[in-house]
Design a protein around this motif. Structure first.
Motif, PDB file in Angstrom:
ATOM      1  N   VAL A  26      -0.104 -25.419 -52.654  1.00 36.56           N
ATOM      2  CA  VAL A  26      -0.200 -24.139 -53.108  1.00 36.56           C
ATOM      3  C   VAL A  26      -1.679 -23.828 -53.206  1.00 36.56           C
ATOM      4  O   VAL A  26      -2.657 -24.522 -52.805  1.00 36.56           O
ATOM      5  N   GLY A  27      -2.045 -22.526 -53.301  1.00 31.54           N
ATOM      6  CA  GLY A  27      -3.508 -22.228 -53.735  1.00 31.54           C
ATOM      7  C   GLY A  27      -3.883 -22.562 -54.982  1.00 31.54           C
ATOM      8  O   GLY A  27      -3.170 -22.108 -55.757  1.00 31.54           O
ATOM      9  N   SER A  28      -5.196 -23.137 -55.021  1.00 22.85           N
ATOM     10  CA  SER A  28      -5.575 -23.282 -56.606  1.00 22.85           C
ATOM     11  C   SER A  28      -7.017 -23.708 -56.649  1.00 22.85           C
ATOM     12  O   SER A  28      -7.714 -23.616 -55.468  1.00 22.85           O
ATOM     13  N   THR A  29      -7.593 -23.852 -57.822  1.00 25.49           N
ATOM     14  CA  THR A  29      -9.098 -23.863 -57.608  1.00 25.49           C
ATOM     15  C   THR A  29      -9.152 -25.532 -57.886  1.00 25.49           C
ATOM     16  O   THR A  29     -10.397 -25.840 -58.050  1.00 25.49           O
ATOM     17  N   GLN A  30      -8.224 -26.333 -57.899  1.00 28.80           N
ATOM     18  CA  GLN A  30      -8.453 -27.788 -57.561  1.00 28.80           C
ATOM     19  C   GLN A  30      -7.891 -28.061 -56.513  1.00 28.80           C
ATOM     20  O   GLN A  30      -6.784 -27.687 -55.860  1.00 28.80           O
ATOM     21  N   PRO A  31      -8.359 -29.359 -55.764  1.00 30.55           N
ATOM     22  CA  PRO A  31      -7.783 -29.699 -54.480  1.00 30.55           C
ATOM     23  C   PRO A  31      -6.565 -30.329 -54.673  1.00 30.55           C
ATOM     24  O   PRO A  31      -5.744 -30.475 -53.638  1.00 30.55           O
ATOM     25  N   GLU A  32      -6.213 -31.129 -55.727  1.00 32.66           N
ATOM     26  CA  GLU A  32      -5.109 -31.755 -55.901  1.00 32.66           C
ATOM     27  C   GLU A  32      -4.537 -31.553 -57.473  1.00 32.66           C
ATOM     28  O   GLU A  32      -5.291 -31.553 -58.244  1.00 32.66           O
ATOM     29  N   ILE A  33      -3.326 -31.308 -57.517  1.00 39.16           N
ATOM     30  CA  ILE A  33      -2.833 -31.318 -58.851  1.00 39.16           C
ATOM     31  C   ILE A  33      -1.716 -32.142 -59.109  1.00 39.16           C
ATOM     32  O   ILE A  33      -0.798 -32.405 -58.314  1.00 39.16           O
ATOM     33  N   ASN A  34      -1.827 -33.084 -60.020  1.00 44.97           N
ATOM     34  CA  ASN A  34      -0.845 -34.085 -60.145  1.00 44.97           C
ATOM     35  C   ASN A  34       0.100 -33.747 -61.551  1.00 44.97           C
ATOM     36  O   ASN A  34      -0.247 -33.227 -62.492  1.00 44.97           O
ATOM     37  N   VAL A  35       1.456 -33.850 -61.244  1.00 47.08           N
ATOM     38  CA  VAL A  35       2.426 -33.234 -62.348  1.00 47.08           C
ATOM     39  C   VAL A  35       3.550 -34.410 -62.112  1.00 47.08           C
ATOM     40  O   VAL A  35       3.383 -35.098 -61.707  1.00 47.08           O
ATOM     41  N   GLU A  36       4.057 -34.237 -63.687  1.00 44.75           N
ATOM     42  CA  GLU A  36       5.190 -35.187 -63.857  1.00 44.75           C
ATOM     43  C   GLU A  36       6.539 -34.761 -63.388  1.00 44.75           C
ATOM     44  O   GLU A  36       7.286 -35.426 -63.219  1.00 44.75           O
ATOM     45  N   VAL A  37       6.624 -33.564 -63.630  1.00 46.23           N
ATOM     46  CA  VAL A  37       7.908 -32.810 -63.446  1.00 46.23           C
ATOM     47  C   VAL A  37       7.798 -31.612 -62.487  1.00 46.23           C
ATOM     48  O   VAL A  37       6.772 -30.973 -62.633  1.00 46.23           O
ATOM     49  N   TRP A  38       8.639 -31.407 -61.517  1.00 47.31           N
ATOM     50  CA  TRP A  38       8.678 -30.182 -60.790  1.00 47.31           C
ATOM     51  C   TRP A  38       9.930 -29.765 -60.466  1.00 47.31           C
ATOM     52  O   TRP A  38      10.984 -30.483 -60.887  1.00 47.31           O
TER      53      TRP A  38
END
Length: 84
Positions: A26-38
């Motif tokens: 996705v487009g974001s202001t962070q290069p990596e996004i860690n999530v627990e649930v999607w």
């Protein structure tokens, strides 16, 4: 236009990571996004959701609204028969 040097860096291909696996970009202001649930492992979206019913509320709700549906069908049948 955007003013220079006041906006964060935009990463158009940011990686969303869940349990060590890249699940989407996705487009974001962070290069990596860690999530627990999607949506790929959430019980609501996968169809494995369980309703915890400790006091029989769900059963009472389903019985109550099942009776209402039957009553409306009976009334519809009665009105169809009397018009002929």
């Amino acid at each position: 236009m955007a003013k220079p040097e006041i906006h964060p860096t935009w990463y158009p291909e940011a990686k969303v990571i869940c349990n060590g696996e890249v699940v989407m970009t996705v487009g974001s202001t962070q290069p990596e996004i860690n999530v627990e649930v999607w949506s790929g492992n959430h019980p609501f979206y996968t169809g494995t959701q369980k309703i915890i019913d400790t006091e029989g509320r769900v059963d009472r709700f389903q019985k109550r609204y099942a009776m209402i549906g039957k009553k409306s069908k009976k009334k519809a049948d009665e009105t169809d028969g009397s018009e002929k």
